[in-house]
Design a protein around this motif. Sequence first.
Motif, PDB file in Angstrom:
ATOM      1  N   VAL B  41     -13.225 -60.721  62.795  1.00 54.18           N
ATOM      2  CA  VAL B  41     -13.243 -61.500  64.036  1.00 54.18           C
ATOM      3  C   VAL B  41     -11.993 -61.173  64.850  1.00 54.18           C
ATOM      4  O   VAL B  41     -12.049 -60.969  66.063  1.00 54.18           O
ATOM      5  CB  VAL B  41     -13.275 -63.008  63.717  1.00 54.18           C
ATOM      6  N   GLU B  42     -10.882 -61.102  64.122  1.00 55.07           N
ATOM      7  CA  GLU B  42      -9.630 -60.865  64.811  1.00 55.07           C
ATOM      8  C   GLU B  42      -9.657 -59.544  65.586  1.00 55.07           C
ATOM      9  O   GLU B  42      -9.284 -59.489  66.756  1.00 55.07           O
ATOM     10  CB  GLU B  42      -8.521 -60.827  63.760  1.00 55.07           C
ATOM     11  N   ASN B  43     -10.091 -58.498  64.909  1.00 52.72           N
ATOM     12  CA  ASN B  43     -10.093 -57.204  65.592  1.00 52.72           C
ATOM     13  C   ASN B  43     -11.133 -57.150  66.702  1.00 52.72           C
ATOM     14  O   ASN B  43     -10.919 -56.508  67.725  1.00 52.72           O
ATOM     15  CB  ASN B  43     -10.320 -56.063  64.602  1.00 52.72           C
ATOM     16  N   MET B  44     -12.254 -57.819  66.510  1.00 52.78           N
ATOM     17  CA  MET B  44     -13.269 -57.800  67.557  1.00 52.78           C
ATOM     18  C   MET B  44     -12.728 -58.498  68.816  1.00 52.78           C
ATOM     19  O   MET B  44     -12.924 -58.028  69.932  1.00 52.78           O
ATOM     20  CB  MET B  44     -14.559 -58.483  67.073  1.00 52.78           C
ATOM     21  N   LEU B  45     -12.015 -59.604  68.602  1.00 51.70           N
ATOM     22  CA  LEU B  45     -11.415 -60.277  69.754  1.00 51.70           C
ATOM     23  C   LEU B  45     -10.387 -59.371  70.412  1.00 51.70           C
ATOM     24  O   LEU B  45     -10.306 -59.284  71.639  1.00 51.70           O
ATOM     25  CB  LEU B  45     -10.755 -61.587  69.315  1.00 51.70           C
ATOM     26  N   ASN B  46      -9.619 -58.703  69.573  1.00 55.17           N
ATOM     27  CA  ASN B  46      -8.624 -57.752  70.064  1.00 55.17           C
ATOM     28  C   ASN B  46      -9.289 -56.683  70.923  1.00 55.17           C
ATOM     29  O   ASN B  46      -8.874 -56.389  72.045  1.00 55.17           O
ATOM     30  CB  ASN B  46      -7.916 -57.145  68.844  1.00 55.17           C
ATOM     31  N   MET B  47     -10.382 -56.125  70.389  1.00 57.50           N
ATOM     32  CA  MET B  47     -11.093 -55.056  71.089  1.00 57.50           C
ATOM     33  C   MET B  47     -11.651 -55.589  72.417  1.00 57.50           C
ATOM     34  O   MET B  47     -11.520 -54.941  73.447  1.00 57.50           O
ATOM     35  CB  MET B  47     -12.218 -54.557  70.168  1.00 57.50           C
ATOM     36  N   LEU B  48     -12.214 -56.768  72.369  1.00 58.82           N
ATOM     37  CA  LEU B  48     -12.787 -57.337  73.587  1.00 58.82           C
ATOM     38  C   LEU B  48     -11.706 -57.587  74.636  1.00 58.82           C
ATOM     39  O   LEU B  48     -11.909 -57.343  75.827  1.00 58.82           O
ATOM     40  CB  LEU B  48     -13.511 -58.650  73.272  1.00 58.82           C
ATOM     41  N   ARG B  49     -10.543 -58.057  74.176  1.00 55.10           N
ATOM     42  CA  ARG B  49      -9.474 -58.319  75.127  1.00 55.10           C
ATOM     43  C   ARG B  49      -9.052 -57.016  75.809  1.00 55.10           C
ATOM     44  O   ARG B  49      -8.857 -56.959  77.012  1.00 55.10           O
ATOM     45  CB  ARG B  49      -8.291 -58.959  74.412  1.00 55.10           C
ATOM     46  N   GLN B  50      -8.933 -55.975  74.979  1.00 52.31           N
ATOM     47  CA  GLN B  50      -8.540 -54.687  75.557  1.00 52.31           C
ATOM     48  C   GLN B  50      -9.567 -54.174  76.551  1.00 52.31           C
ATOM     49  O   GLN B  50      -9.246 -53.571  77.564  1.00 52.31           O
ATOM     50  CB  GLN B  50      -8.385 -53.646  74.447  1.00 52.31           C
ATOM     51  N   THR B  51     -10.818 -54.421  76.235  1.00 53.56           N
ATOM     52  CA  THR B  51     -11.868 -53.821  77.036  1.00 53.56           C
ATOM     53  C   THR B  51     -12.196 -54.671  78.258  1.00 53.56           C
ATOM     54  O   THR B  51     -12.939 -54.242  79.136  1.00 53.56           O
ATOM     55  CB  THR B  51     -13.118 -53.592  76.154  1.00 53.56           C
ATOM     56  N   SER B  52     -11.601 -55.866  78.315  1.00 52.60           N
ATOM     57  CA  SER B  52     -11.985 -56.766  79.399  1.00 52.60           C
ATOM     58  C   SER B  52     -11.658 -56.175  80.776  1.00 52.60           C
ATOM     59  O   SER B  52     -12.388 -56.394  81.736  1.00 52.60           O
ATOM     60  CB  SER B  52     -11.309 -58.130  79.234  1.00 52.60           C
ATOM     61  N   ILE B  53     -10.579 -55.414  80.858  1.00 50.67           N
ATOM     62  CA  ILE B  53     -10.213 -54.847  82.159  1.00 50.67           C
ATOM     63  C   ILE B  53     -11.220 -53.792  82.592  1.00 50.67           C
ATOM     64  O   ILE B  53     -11.767 -53.831  83.697  1.00 50.67           O
ATOM     65  CB  ILE B  53      -8.781 -54.301  82.097  1.00 50.67           C
ATOM     66  N   ASN B  54     -11.506 -52.859  81.666  1.00 49.42           N
ATOM     67  CA  ASN B  54     -12.539 -51.881  81.990  1.00 49.42           C
ATOM     68  C   ASN B  54     -13.868 -52.578  82.234  1.00 49.42           C
ATOM     69  O   ASN B  54     -14.653 -52.166  83.089  1.00 49.42           O
ATOM     70  CB  ASN B  54     -12.663 -50.852  80.850  1.00 49.42           C
ATOM     71  N   GLY B  55     -14.104 -53.655  81.499  1.00 49.87           N
ATOM     72  CA  GLY B  55     -15.339 -54.415  81.678  1.00 49.87           C
ATOM     73  C   GLY B  55     -15.482 -54.921  83.101  1.00 49.87           C
ATOM     74  O   GLY B  55     -16.525 -54.740  83.733  1.00 49.87           O
ATOM     75  N   LEU B  56     -14.435 -55.526  83.602  1.00 53.09           N
ATOM     76  CA  LEU B  56     -14.496 -56.049  84.971  1.00 53.09           C
ATOM     77  C   LEU B  56     -14.754 -54.930  85.971  1.00 53.09           C
ATOM     78  O   LEU B  56     -15.579 -55.051  86.880  1.00 53.09           O
ATOM     79  CB  LEU B  56     -13.184 -56.758  85.319  1.00 53.09           C
ATOM     80  N   LEU B  57     -14.039 -53.833  85.794  1.00 54.70           N
ATOM     81  CA  LEU B  57     -14.225 -52.713  86.717  1.00 54.70           C
ATOM     82  C   LEU B  57     -15.651 -52.168  86.633  1.00 54.70           C
ATOM     83  O   LEU B  57     -16.265 -51.833  87.641  1.00 54.70           O
ATOM     84  CB  LEU B  57     -13.228 -51.592  86.401  1.00 54.70           C
ATOM     85  N   ILE B 172     -10.948 -62.498  77.866  1.00 57.31           N
ATOM     86  CA  ILE B 172     -12.337 -62.441  77.413  1.00 57.31           C
ATOM     87  C   ILE B 172     -13.150 -63.523  78.113  1.00 57.31           C
ATOM     88  O   ILE B 172     -14.276 -63.297  78.561  1.00 57.31           O
ATOM     89  CB  ILE B 172     -12.436 -62.608  75.879  1.00 57.31           C
ATOM     90  N   LEU B 173     -12.557 -64.696  78.205  1.00 55.76           N
ATOM     91  CA  LEU B 173     -13.269 -65.782  78.883  1.00 55.76           C
ATOM     92  C   LEU B 173     -13.543 -65.423  80.340  1.00 55.76           C
ATOM     93  O   LEU B 173     -14.641 -65.653  80.851  1.00 55.76           O
ATOM     94  CB  LEU B 173     -12.448 -67.077  78.804  1.00 55.76           C
ATOM     95  N   VAL B 178     -17.277 -63.897  84.580  1.00 54.07           N
ATOM     96  CA  VAL B 178     -17.673 -62.953  85.632  1.00 54.07           C
ATOM     97  C   VAL B 178     -19.056 -62.358  85.339  1.00 54.07           C
ATOM     98  O   VAL B 178     -19.886 -62.203  86.239  1.00 54.07           O
ATOM     99  CB  VAL B 178     -16.615 -61.837  85.783  1.00 54.07           C
ATOM    100  N   LEU B 179     -19.285 -62.049  84.075  1.00 48.93           N
ATOM    101  CA  LEU B 179     -20.577 -61.482  83.698  1.00 48.93           C
ATOM    102  C   LEU B 179     -21.712 -62.426  84.054  1.00 48.93           C
ATOM    103  O   LEU B 179     -22.744 -62.008  84.598  1.00 48.93           O
ATOM    104  CB  LEU B 179     -20.605 -61.209  82.195  1.00 48.93           C
ATOM    105  N   ILE B 180     -21.516 -63.698  83.736  1.00 49.58           N
ATOM    106  CA  ILE B 180     -22.577 -64.666  84.020  1.00 49.58           C
ATOM    107  C   ILE B 180     -22.818 -64.755  85.523  1.00 49.58           C
ATOM    108  O   ILE B 180     -23.957 -64.663  85.990  1.00 49.58           O
ATOM    109  CB  ILE B 180     -22.196 -66.046  83.444  1.00 49.58           C
ATOM    110  N   ILE B 181     -21.738 -64.882  86.267  1.00 54.23           N
ATOM    111  CA  ILE B 181     -21.874 -64.956  87.731  1.00 54.23           C
ATOM    112  C   ILE B 181     -22.612 -63.724  88.258  1.00 54.23           C
ATOM    113  O   ILE B 181     -23.522 -63.815  89.075  1.00 54.23           O
ATOM    114  CB  ILE B 181     -20.485 -65.008  88.399  1.00 54.23           C
ATOM    115  N   CYS B 182     -22.198 -62.567  87.772  1.00 50.34           N
ATOM    116  CA  CYS B 182     -22.793 -61.342  88.300  1.00 50.34           C
ATOM    117  C   CYS B 182     -24.236 -61.180  87.854  1.00 50.34           C
ATOM    118  O   CYS B 182     -25.071 -60.657  88.590  1.00 50.34           O
ATOM    119  CB  CYS B 182     -21.971 -60.120  87.879  1.00 50.34           C
ATOM    120  N   TYR B 183     -24.517 -61.633  86.645  1.00 48.58           N
ATOM    121  CA  TYR B 183     -25.896 -61.569  86.190  1.00 48.58           C
ATOM    122  C   TYR B 183     -26.778 -62.406  87.113  1.00 48.58           C
ATOM    123  O   TYR B 183     -27.822 -61.951  87.594  1.00 48.58           O
ATOM    124  CB  TYR B 183     -26.017 -62.069  84.748  1.00 48.58           C
ATOM    125  N   ILE B 184     -26.314 -63.611  87.372  1.00 48.60           N
ATOM    126  CA  ILE B 184     -27.094 -64.488  88.257  1.00 48.60           C
ATOM    127  C   ILE B 184     -27.223 -63.863  89.644  1.00 48.60           C
ATOM    128  O   ILE B 184     -28.299 -63.818  90.231  1.00 48.60           O
ATOM    129  CB  ILE B 184     -26.423 -65.878  88.342  1.00 48.60           C
TER     130      ILE B 184
END
Lengths: 320, 320, 488, 299
Positions: B41-57, B172-173, B178-184
Amino acid sequence: MEKDKEQKIGVKTFIAKYGVIVGLVIIMVFFTVMKAKFLTVENMLNMLRQTSINGLLAIGMTFVVLTGGIDLSVGSIVGASGMFAALVARTEVGMPWYLALLVGLLVGLLLGAVNGVIISYLRVPAFIATLGMLSIARGITFMASDAKPVPGLSKGFLSIGGGSVGFFPIPILILIFVLIICYITLYKTRYGRYVFATGGNPTSARVSGINVKLITCSVYMISGLLSGLAGVILTSRVTSGLAQSGNGYEVDAIAAAVIGGNSLSGGRGRLWGTIIGFLIMGVMNNGLDMMAVSSYWQLVIKGIIIIGAVMLDSLNEIKE
Amino acid sequence: MEKDKEQKIGVKTFIAKYGVIVGLVIIMVFFTVMKAKFLTVENMLNMLRQTSINGLLAIGMTFVVLTGGIDLSVGSIVGASGMFAALVARTEVGMPWYLALLVGLLVGLLLGAVNGVIISYLRVPAFIATLGMLSIARGITFMASDAKPVPGLSKGFLSIGGGSVGFFPIPILILIFVLIICYITLYKTRYGRYVFATGGNPTSARVSGINVKLITCSVYMISGLLSGLAGVILTSRVTSGLAQSGNGYEVDAIAAAVIGGNSLSGGRGRLWGTIIGFLIMGVMNNGLDMMAVSSYWQLVIKGIIIIGAVMLDSLNEIKE
Amino acid sequence: MQGIEKSFNSVQVLQGINFCLEQGSVHALMGENGAGKSTLMKILAGIYKKDKGTIKIKESNVDINTPKQSQELGVAMIHQELSPIPEMTVAENIYLGREPGKGLFLDYKEMYQQTEELLKSLKIQVSPRAVMRNLKVADQQLVEIAKAISLNAEIIVMDEPTSAITDKEVSNLFEIIEDLKKHGKGIIYISHKMDEIFQIADDITVLRDGVYVNTWKAKDINQNTLIKSMVGRELTEIYPKEIVPITEDMLELQNFTKKGKFEGINFKVKKGEIYGIAGLVGAGRTELMHGLFGLDKLDTGKVILEGKEVEIKSPKDAIANRIAYVTEDRKLEGLVLEMSVGQNITLPSMKKLSKGLFVQEKEERTIIKEQREALRIKCSSERQLVKLLSGGNQQKVVLAKWLIKSPKILILDEPTRGIDVGAKAEIYKLMCEFVGKGNSIIMISSEMPEVMGMADRILVLSNGKASGELSREEFTQEHIMKMSVEHI
Amino acid sequence: ADKDAKKESNTEDTQTEGKVKIGMTLYSLKNEFTVRLANAAEAKAEELGIELVVYDGNYDPSTQISQVETMISDGCDGIILNPQDAEACAPCVDKAADAGIPVVGVNTRVKSDKLTSYVGSIDVTAGEMEMQKIVDLLDGKGNIVIIEGPMGQSAQIERREGIQNILDKYPDIKVLAEKTANWSRSEGMTVMENWLQAFDNIDAVVGENDEMALGAREAIKAAGKDIPAIGVDGITDALNAVEEDNLVASIFQDGAGQGSKAVEVLLDAINGETVEENYWIDFEEVNKDNVEEFKQRAQ
Ligand SMILES: Nc1ncnc2c1ncn2[C@@H]1O[C@H](COP(=O)(O)OP(=O)(O)OP(=O)(O)O)[C@@H](O)[C@H]1O
Ligand SMILES: Nc1ncnc2c1ncn2[C@@H]1O[C@H](COP(=O)(O)OP(=O)(O)OP(=O)(O)O)[C@@H](O)[C@H]1O
Ligand SMILES: [Mg+2]
Ligand SMILES: [Mg+2]
């Protein structure tokens, strides 16, 4: 009155058709006014030599873009082919210069062929396939040299990028030679038609009996081959094989093609446009350096020039 | 027998439709097997946090790509908005964190709007307009800070990128929000429909009464706004404004969108694909680091993974 | 062709089709939209692979896997939906894949010369050097015809070759076909225009829902039987024109001018009226409607709607004034091919179907379902991509998307292009119902019987100028033809 | 208009004739260190009353070669070269030498015997110094990770070589992982976060520059750990970090000193005075005890 009108229309159509040329001229006039030494034979040759590498890449990119593709790997292929050529060209290896050149070209052709196969036969989008190759080719380059420079290249090899024939630096001659060949290929041969057709409407092209996959594959090979050539020239110019070389060159190459009016969605394009495209980039870099504009302002001005040059092309459409 | 066939078809259609998901799963299984600590769980959260910036872009890029455009300036907008937010967020300035956040968002929105206007109203190709902006925004960023880091940011601001709510890191939050907003926005509102229509066939969209120019302009504003948000998070995460930050991020963002199955020619795409796309990139970077693969090999393997993940998507088409 | 079967994604579209073409004859292939005519022909042309069945050419079994193989076996095809390569010239398009030249090099002079001769011999007035993109649909179709004929094939498949051209060109085409017949070529002819079929066909084969129905000699069958076998029901009247009360003025166009396209056009359309606009290819009818709908800028022109002057600067304004426009080229201007049938239908109505920003999906689905049923749109589901529909069904989707806007004025530009007789009759009925409610229709059509059958008045355009207006009693083919060439 | 242009260029020429004009190309102007170097050179040039034009090499040796070509055709009297690559920038020196223009290397050495003079230090030393510091801290035993500069850049190669020199002497120091973070703080942070997930036993972080070391420290602090890190350059943030015990030390490279010295040496060379082959400006270790002094120097 009548004449006036005619002329007006003439000017308008001219700008519409050749807007980027007008853009180039404006930029050149600007630099000439700002800096007398800009428009000298010496500096123009200097500028052309500097731009020859981007020129070669942009020409290859034009083929790719005409089919509606994109090649992000050209910078990495420049690096890989330059490195392998350097490894062969070292004085201690004792090979003649043309063998090293050949190695560079072959590496470029091979990597381009891999791109082509992945894109046309395995149907991976060009953006992804060449992005992958960008990464892979750079990795291979690092491995080949352990990221260390490879100096000590033979004299013959060094003259590819550094020599001149009479007045003309060899890289410029190579560029002109490649331009002529590519012009003939695109406009005078059947193959060229097929490239345009593949980009314009692949289904129609297929129905007309064109081997669309083969054509698609081939443009990446051309782009790879020219990247290989550019890699050899670059290595020769900097007198050693560098693992980092060519990094990011893809952006300038694509920019030159697009500035020149080649549509990234394929089918619509022109080689002379690409020439203007890379000349604009070359003049811009050279001129701004000559004027000693601060490097932060250079970034801003470059951005404005790139957009401005293309805007001339599109301004006329807006009125329509 | 009958059943067997049905199931086979089922698997095939699944791979055809959801090939990238299969790709992601394969990659994750591989890393889990190679490195036990990967799937915690810890590493997955870590990975998600790192990827959140690329995710937004990548989410912003999805809007752009759906209209058939491209935004090369996101990395530079990240840099600019992060820098201006940092200038406001310095403890000595004494502004609350949300003002700094607002500044970052506004800078992003503004630069995105400039892109949008140049592209849709002045008809400059998106590649050129945003390439110009890439250069201009970076130049402005350097000027704003003279290439020096801007440290000493207020505590409140730093918790945007560094804080957590309970278990979950705030980036991550934000990403999920943002994902939810954009999905809608994309799938549940009329605006989303217009985005798809504009990308699919701008002429038809115009005939149907859609203000195609406005829609085109707006997607660059969305991309800019999300880049601004990403810039604020990044700055907060590295605890100082850095003039170079965000450099080259555009490539990863476009890659995520394309890996996810969004066509660069517009009209065809899916937001969930983008999510898989940036997860693949995130997992790949994290996993390779965890396995301590050498820098050279990382390049090669990344290239192969990017191509491979997409190939699963296209393999099925080939058979047709 | 025998026992041909084909399915797409496990949906059977052809089932045990038999088809036999004789040398020196014209064989018409008939059927409703989506019956599988094009699919069958695409199998012959090597574009699709058949699942089952055999193909024989001149008694020998052949294997056709690629378009090239098909061409080599002497098959040429004029495609219904395929567009040319837009950035290339006419000559380059015609000789694509078989350019004249030595070795690798092209001989442009030769190519243009040959094209010139070819076009001249076919009486097609298009410059070989014109870029395809700049040609009108009609001319593009003529070029496609020229291309297929220039292949010198034994078998020529013509999949709705006359969908975009006017009577003059059609009769020209028929002359060419007669000539080809004389030279022993076989022609497969697909069309939804009944009069054409009976004019040139020797044999007629009918398909229905991907199943073979029967083959007749053309002289042994009459129109009603043919229609019945296609549609599967009796169709008494093709043009179900109802006389509805025509009341006050709905729309008036004053002095519509766009230089080089049309000049000084004035007309009034009344409530309850179907107003036809006739003319030759390139007369400027489409351009005129583009001007009215706000797609192109006008040089001069006023629009008066129900007595009030309105300003239409963009399609948005036009729609807001409850004008709807079924465009002539459905793929280029009518549909978003990558979107679903349902999404295409509701695209212009999004505002009405949303609460605030949000789309009311339930409502949307109901409306889509209604339209699918009302227009009998044949698709596997509303979520099917519209690009996978047959041409006729695509046209119905375009119609549907405007009908739900409940417009007051409906502009129909070639509304039944590529639509089967059954569906045509349905569309005509819809048109009557529509004007019956006190609305108006402006109908552009190059099918003379259609305009004459449906319109209350006809405006004839010739080379961008109005040659006059005819009332129903004055309608004759000769009359209209004469006026069409008045300003040329 | 033509005449005007000529006139202008004439005045410009006379201006430059009277005033010594030198050019300086830096491998980049996009990081704090080189900007500091350039600023110092500019200040010195102003003080000495000569004209200095600064070029940004954009991390690309061929760009730097082009710039040297531009400087030559622009009529510079001397060139200061801060090369992206020691080998690949050699043609810069050759070209200038052919044109009879003196070249002073600064900060990074360039492999050419035609170089008039070199002002700077040896990056190998920086690597050795920082590694030795960590070895001392760990008492010659422990697990480290290394964050490297962009692969293939001279500074990366030489600093890594220095690190290796020390590592070879202490076999009990184990390198768990190493990766490039391209001189970038955020990349350094990301890499470190991943390593923290993968390894529980990291005893120290060796960064080839300060930015990356600072990024690593952010990751470490966020993970609630305290693993010492060290960097090279002595940028402002690093000096603060050393003061706050956030970095063990930074290997200070006197960019400002190098920049101004280079201008002085070049002017001497232009004026025909003999100059030495090398002017060493040594790396210095910044630690908690002497950080105040460095902060003052950095002002
Ligand atoms: N590529 C495809 N994928 C899936 N379904 C298809 C495809 N092409 C055609 N179809 C389906 O096959 C059926 C037959 O289509 P086809 O185009 O052959 O009809 P048609 O008889 O030519 O009709 P029309 O008169 O409208 O041209 C249709 O229901 C259509 O939806
Ligand atoms: N895309 C185009 N580019 C240039 N000229 C065009 C284009 N489309 C039409 N034209 C010109 O405009 C004129 C009017 O064309 P328009 O399409 O309005 O005719 P039309 O009467 O509607 O004919 P059709 O029956 O073919 O639709 C033609 O003479 C043609 O040359
Ligand atoms: Mg059909
Ligand atoms: Mg028309």
